[in-house]
Motif scaffolding. Structure first.
Motif, short mmCIF file in Angstrom:
data_model
loop_
_atom_site.label_atom_id
_atom_site.label_comp_id
_atom_site.label_asym_id
_atom_site.label_seq_id
_atom_site.Cartn_x
_atom_site.Cartn_y
_atom_site.Cartn_z
N GLY A 1 -2.93 59.99 10.12
CA GLY A 1 -3.55 59.62 8.86
C GLY A 1 -2.83 58.48 8.16
O GLY A 1 -3.47 57.58 7.61
N VAL A 2 -1.51 58.51 8.17
CA VAL A 2 -0.72 57.42 7.55
C VAL A 2 -0.99 56.11 8.27
O VAL A 2 -1.22 55.07 7.63
N ASN A 3 -1.01 56.15 9.59
CA ASN A 3 -1.29 54.93 10.36
C ASN A 3 -2.71 54.43 10.13
O ASN A 3 -2.95 53.22 10.05
N LEU B 1 -6.63 50.75 7.28
CA LEU B 1 -7.70 50.57 6.29
C LEU B 1 -7.31 49.57 5.21
O LEU B 1 -8.13 48.75 4.78
N VAL B 2 -6.07 49.62 4.77
CA VAL B 2 -5.60 48.71 3.72
C VAL B 2 -5.42 47.29 4.25
O VAL B 2 -5.90 46.34 3.64
N SER B 3 -4.78 47.17 5.41
CA SER B 3 -4.48 45.82 5.91
C SER B 3 -5.69 45.13 6.54
O SER B 3 -5.92 43.94 6.29
N GLU B 4 -6.46 45.86 7.33
CA GLU B 4 -7.57 45.23 8.06
C GLU B 4 -8.90 45.29 7.31
O GLU B 4 -9.68 44.34 7.37
N LYS B 5 -9.18 46.39 6.66
CA LYS B 5 -10.47 46.57 6.00
C LYS B 5 -10.43 46.26 4.51
O LYS B 5 -11.47 46.24 3.85
#
Length: 118
Positions: A18-20, A25-29
């Motif tokens: 989940g952390v990964n 989600l934050v960096s790519e999306k």
């Protein structure tokens, strides 16, 4: 291996994943709101399992596992929402949702067994 050890290990593995997934989600999306909610719930599953393992009574054990169950279900909710709003693909969703559902089933089974043994 006891069911407590299994759920402890599987919920920790889910938290790591989940952390990964949150970092992705934050960096790519560039998704910051739902992903943060997802992160909170997915890491809370294992934290509450750990608290349950160290419970002071059977009732406390069941209560802590019940919180873990709710957090796991919430994790699945955020995944479903992320999928339905096109932040994650069907493949991304299926893999982690299936893992979450497996942990949820184990937790529910332990709660049911524990309630029977009270």
């Amino acid at each position: 291996m006891s069911s407590e050890s299994i759920v402890k290990n599987k919920s920790f593995e889910l938290a790591i994943r989940g952390v990964n997934f949150y970092k992705y989600l934050v960096s790519e999306k560039k998704e910051f709101v739902m992903s943060k909610q997802f992160l909170r719930s997915v890491t809370s599953v294992g934290a509450n399992v750990r608290e349950a393992v160290n419970a002071q009574s059977k009732a406390d054990f069941i209560h802590k596992l019940s919180i873990s169950q709710k957090e796991c279900d919430e994790t699945m909710y955020w995944l479903e929402l992320l999928k339905q709003t096109d932040y994650i693909s069907e493949n991304e969703f299926n893999s982690i949702h299936q893992q979450s559902n497996e942990v949820l089933k184990i937790i529910r089974s332990i709660i049911i067994t524990s309630k029977k043994n009270v």
